[in-house]
Motif scaffolding. Sequence first.
Motif, mmCIF file in Angstrom:
data_model
loop_
_atom_site.group_PDB
_atom_site.id
_atom_site.type_symbol
_atom_site.label_atom_id
_atom_site.label_comp_id
_atom_site.label_asym_id
_atom_site.label_seq_id
_atom_site.Cartn_x
_atom_site.Cartn_y
_atom_site.Cartn_z
ATOM 1 N N ILE A 159 -13.807 1.466 9.139
ATOM 2 C CA ILE A 159 -14.640 1.275 10.336
ATOM 3 C C ILE A 159 -14.064 2.049 11.517
ATOM 4 O O ILE A 159 -14.780 2.747 12.224
ATOM 5 N N PHE A 160 -12.749 1.915 11.731
ATOM 6 C CA PHE A 160 -12.125 2.499 12.916
ATOM 7 C C PHE A 160 -11.346 3.787 12.646
ATOM 8 O O PHE A 160 -10.714 4.325 13.557
ATOM 9 N N GLN A 161 -11.370 4.255 11.394
ATOM 10 C CA GLN A 161 -10.675 5.483 11.023
ATOM 11 C C GLN A 161 -9.196 5.425 11.410
ATOM 12 O O GLN A 161 -8.667 6.328 12.079
ATOM 13 N N ILE A 162 -8.539 4.336 10.997
ATOM 14 C CA ILE A 162 -7.108 4.167 11.234
ATOM 15 C C ILE A 162 -6.432 3.808 9.916
ATOM 16 O O ILE A 162 -7.107 3.499 8.933
ATOM 17 N N SER A 163 -5.122 3.857 9.896
ATOM 18 C CA SER A 163 -4.388 3.486 8.683
ATOM 19 C C SER A 163 -4.026 2.001 8.738
ATOM 20 O O SER A 163 -4.055 1.383 9.808
ATOM 21 N N ILE A 164 -3.678 1.450 7.608
ATOM 22 C CA ILE A 164 -3.303 0.035 7.543
ATOM 23 C C ILE A 164 -2.101 -0.243 8.440
ATOM 24 O O ILE A 164 -2.024 -1.293 9.074
ATOM 25 N N GLU A 165 -1.176 0.702 8.535
ATOM 26 C CA GLU A 165 -0.002 0.527 9.381
ATOM 27 C C GLU A 165 -0.380 0.421 10.860
ATOM 28 O O GLU A 165 0.369 -0.135 11.657
ATOM 29 N N ASP A 166 -1.532 0.985 11.245
ATOM 30 C CA ASP A 166 -1.969 0.957 12.641
ATOM 31 C C ASP A 166 -2.660 -0.350 13.023
ATOM 32 O O ASP A 166 -3.015 -0.547 14.181
ATOM 33 N N ILE A 167 -2.900 -1.231 12.053
ATOM 34 C CA ILE A 167 -3.505 -2.529 12.350
ATOM 35 C C ILE A 167 -2.393 -3.506 12.719
ATOM 36 O O ILE A 167 -1.449 -3.688 11.959
ATOM 37 N N SER A 200 -0.455 -9.849 4.658
ATOM 38 C CA SER A 200 -1.782 -9.690 5.237
ATOM 39 C C SER A 200 -1.709 -9.808 6.756
ATOM 40 O O SER A 200 -0.946 -10.599 7.302
ATOM 41 N N LYS A 201 -2.531 -9.032 7.424
ATOM 42 C CA LYS A 201 -2.603 -9.077 8.871
ATOM 43 C C LYS A 201 -3.819 -9.873 9.332
ATOM 44 O O LYS A 201 -4.122 -9.930 10.508
ATOM 45 N N ILE A 202 -4.496 -10.505 8.379
ATOM 46 C CA ILE A 202 -5.692 -11.292 8.670
ATOM 47 C C ILE A 202 -5.292 -12.737 8.947
ATOM 48 O O ILE A 202 -4.632 -13.374 8.135
ATOM 49 N N VAL A 203 -5.708 -13.227 10.117
ATOM 50 C CA VAL A 203 -5.370 -14.578 10.544
ATOM 51 C C VAL A 203 -6.667 -15.316 10.892
ATOM 52 O O VAL A 203 -7.487 -14.794 11.648
ATOM 53 N N HIS A 204 -6.850 -16.504 10.341
ATOM 54 C CA HIS A 204 -8.029 -17.315 10.662
ATOM 55 C C HIS A 204 -7.710 -18.201 11.854
ATOM 56 O O HIS A 204 -6.788 -19.007 11.813
ATOM 57 N N LYS A 205 -8.485 -18.034 12.926
ATOM 58 C CA LYS A 205 -8.225 -18.732 14.182
ATOM 59 C C LYS A 205 -9.188 -19.898 14.425
ATOM 60 O O LYS A 205 -9.075 -20.581 15.428
ATOM 61 N N SER A 206 -10.125 -20.121 13.524
ATOM 62 C CA SER A 206 -11.104 -21.182 13.703
ATOM 63 C C SER A 206 -11.024 -22.174 12.551
ATOM 64 O O SER A 206 -10.781 -21.785 11.401
#
Length: 157
Positions: free
Chosen positions: A39-47, A15-21
């Motif tokens: 939302i941003f019309q990008i691929s998962i690899e571009d995140i 996962s590329k999701i990180v909780h910072k709080s």
Amino acid sequence: MLSSLKPNALVIRESKIVHKSAIVHPLARFVTEEAICLIFQISIEDIYTVECWRYMVYVHGKGVSKFVSYADFPPILGVKSPNKADFVKWRRRWRKQHEPHQNKQAPQWWAEFFANEFCQARSEAMLQSWVELVESIQFAFNAEKLESLRNSYHQEK
């Protein structure tokens, strides 16, 4: 033609999701990479990374460096179901995004998100769960989008 078929293999990725709080926003449970892609019309690899801060989500990717509201993310399965407080937050967000005379409903891409989830459902029970989730938030869609989602469900069934 068998060589052109792709197997439905489960792909596990980090996962590329990180909780910072230390304080997690109530809508943080709905933040997904799939939604960010729409939302941003990008691929998962571009995140590159998705940082969940106390009040906002920061998305950093190829050609993207933006803050996003938690209320922009649609509900998903596998976490606590949406409740009335979530409905209020979504409606407030939609009210801010639209002109006064327009309907205060979910963005167009929410319907695409749910149609994709219908297609990716691995079982009849999972597909039914997605449909029940959509029915629980049907206020988010106009009659045309809701009918389109129901048609997508029937195609997958």
